[in-house]
Design an enzyme around this catalytic site. Structure first.
Site, PDB file in Angstrom:
ATOM      1  N   ASN A  46      38.645  40.707  47.460  1.00 46.99           N
ATOM      2  CA  ASN A  46      40.110  40.632  47.485  1.00 46.99           C
ATOM      3  C   ASN A  46      40.668  40.373  48.876  1.00 46.99           C
ATOM      4  O   ASN A  46      41.849  40.089  49.026  1.00 46.99           O
ATOM      5  CB  ASN A  46      40.724  41.918  46.921  1.00 46.99           C
ATOM      6  CG  ASN A  46      40.151  43.163  47.555  1.00 46.99           C
ATOM      7  OD1 ASN A  46      38.946  43.401  47.510  1.00 46.99           O
ATOM      8  ND2 ASN A  46      40.998  43.952  48.182  1.00 46.99           N
ATOM      9  N   CYS A  68      45.793  47.697  49.689  1.00 47.50           N
ATOM     10  CA  CYS A  68      45.376  49.102  49.705  1.00 47.50           C
ATOM     11  C   CYS A  68      45.072  49.600  51.102  1.00 47.50           C
ATOM     12  O   CYS A  68      45.103  50.792  51.354  1.00 47.50           O
ATOM     13  CB  CYS A  68      44.153  49.292  48.835  1.00 47.50           C
ATOM     14  SG  CYS A  68      44.443  48.703  47.204  1.00 47.50           S
TER      15      CYS A  68
HETATM   16  N1  PLP Z   1      39.718  45.549  42.325  1.00 46.93           N
HETATM   17  C1  PLP Z   1      40.179  44.573  43.117  1.00 46.93           C
HETATM   18  C2  PLP Z   1      39.219  43.566  43.649  1.00 46.93           C
HETATM   19  C3  PLP Z   1      41.533  44.497  43.440  1.00 46.93           C
HETATM   20  O1  PLP Z   1      41.986  43.530  44.245  1.00 46.93           O
HETATM   21  C4  PLP Z   1      42.414  45.481  42.925  1.00 46.93           C
HETATM   22  C5  PLP Z   1      43.837  45.486  43.301  1.00 46.93           C
HETATM   23  O2  PLP Z   1      44.215  45.296  44.428  1.00 46.93           O
HETATM   24  C6  PLP Z   1      41.878  46.472  42.087  1.00 46.93           C
HETATM   25  C7  PLP Z   1      40.535  46.482  41.805  1.00 46.93           C
HETATM   26  C8  PLP Z   1      42.753  47.539  41.507  1.00 46.93           C
HETATM   27  O3  PLP Z   1      43.538  47.047  40.458  1.00 46.93           O
HETATM   28  P1  PLP Z   1      44.874  47.835  40.006  1.00 46.93           P
HETATM   29  O4  PLP Z   1      45.918  47.524  41.015  1.00 46.93           O
HETATM   30  O5  PLP Z   1      45.190  47.281  38.647  1.00 46.93           O
HETATM   31  O6  PLP Z   1      44.520  49.257  39.945  1.00 46.93           O
END
Ligand code: PLP
Length: 381
Positions: A152, A327
């Site tokens: 991400n 995050c």
């Molecule tokens: N996994 C990845 C690679 C992400 O980019 C994200 C969100 O930023 C998530 C998991 C988490 O998803 P959610 O926002 O639906 O909890």
């Protein structure tokens, strides 16, 4: 001021069609899908239709799609249930997984004494599959491999099919966090032997608070949230029918327009690389981000000067990007991906920036961004 949104890996704006669908469900389809009367059955019908359509897109069986509240929940559920219910003793993962995977793995290490093996990415940000194979062959412990499909932050893409086959050949279960790739790439899980995957609707113009876990039927995974028998006994709780309908509509639109949207976004990304290079001499791109081997929605930039306030300065100029992933961007700590990929000198004297695109972005958005970066680089802010 005309505001420009270039943080689509954090979340995307809702499609108008998704909003219409959700309003319709909120107004006219409010029954509880577990109720036996017609109101409940109307909601149940919509739920199962959505599940079937999503399953068709991924070439899996509807029973393998378990709706959750988000990608985080799906990843938590898969990793924790694999340990609690399938006897996993060892997890092979990477240090650049999303926090929800990293923390689930750590939790299982602390509470269930699971051995954790981290595969370090190479200098280009890739996880080398030879290292995965080596790690798998080095122990007889029952193993779960958890490696994300696309990162991400830097957009590096794992060869999912190859990784899944290596896991199968070595008797390991394979989970991939596919949150950044579902509805952006054409995934065929009838050909890719992944056991578990995850999805989040808000990454492709659907609502926040809706996602799913793909759980291969034969896996034996069990519920982590217990209560009623919803979601085939795998996830208790009254389903978020309106959110799930929005997820289904967003997936339908993304898959129907996949070719057009991806062609457009690839063009925008290519233009962004070109214009940022012109605007900021000596700029670099992290991992494989500047190449067309990385996920087309993400561009990870390394600016050749230190400026911890750049996110704020760009925001004041009307441009929203991320100084890392959503995050970790609120944290003063650099992300693990940057710590592993950048040299000490780069860590001290440069600034990473994540730019992420959707089909709604235009070349003129990129012109505004490049111009803003040029002014900041030249100290004209
Ligand atoms: N996994 C990845 C690679 C992400 O980019 C994200 C969100 O930023 C998530 C998991 C988490 O998803 P959610 O926002 O639906 O909890």
């Amino acid at each position: 001021m005309n505001k420009i949104y270039l943080d689509n890996a954090a979340t995307t704006p809702l499609s108008p069609e998704v909003i219409d669908e959700m309003i319709d469900v909120m107004k006219f389809n409010y029954g509880n899908p577990s109720s036996t009367h017609s109101f409940g059955q109307q909601a149940k019908t919509l739920l199962e239709k959505t599940r079937r359509e999503i399953a068709d897109d991924l070439k899996v069986s509807p029973a393998e799609i378990i709706f959750t509240s988000c990608g985080t929940e799906a990843n938590n559920m898969i990793i924790k249930s694999a340990v609690e219910h399938l006897g996993i003793e060892r997890i092979i993962t990477s240090p650049i997984e999303h926090k929800c995977v990293a923390e689930s793995v750590l939790d299982m290490k602390k509470r269930r004494n699971v051995e954790v093996v981290y595969l370090r990415p190479n200098s280009e940000g890739d996880i080398e599959l030879e290292k995965l194979e080596e790690a798998l062959k080095s122990s007889d412990k029952k193993t779960l491999v958890s490696l994300m499909h696309a990162n991400n932050e830097i957009g590096n893409v794992l060869d999912l099919e190859k990784a899944a086959k290596i896991c199968k050949e070595n008797g390991a279960l394979f989970h991939s966090d596919t949150v950044q790739t579902v509805a952006h790439l054409d995934l065929d899980f009838s050909k890719i032997p992944v056991d578990f995957a995850s999805c989040s609707a808000h990454k492709f113009h659907g609502p926040k608070g809706a996602g799913f876990a793909f759980i291969r039927k034969s896996s034996g995974l069990k519920a982590m949230i217990v209560g009623g028998p919803q979601e085939r006994n795998l996830r208790a709780g009254t389903e978020n029918v309106c959110g799930i309908a929005g997820l289904g509509k967003a997936m339908e639109l993304s898959m129907r327009n996949l070719e057009n949207y991806s062609a457009h976004i690839k063009e925008i990304k290519k233009y962004a690389v070109q214009e940022i290079k012109k605007a900021v001499p000596n700029v670099k791109f992290n991992g494989k981000s500047g190449t067309d081997e990385s996920l087309y929605t993400i561009l990870s930039v390394l600016l050749p000067f230190k400026n911890p306030l750049i996110g704020l300065q760009l925001d004041m100029k009307g441009v929203a990007v991320s100084q890392g992933s959503a995050c970790s961007s609120g944290s003063p700590q650099p992300s693990m991906a940057m710590m592993l990929l950048l040299s000490e000198n780069e860590m001290e004297n440069s600034t990473p920036l994540r730019i992420s695109f959707s089909h709604l972005n235009t070349k003129s958005d990129i012109d505004v961004l490049a111009n803003a970066l040029k002014e900041i680089a030249e100290g004209k802010v």
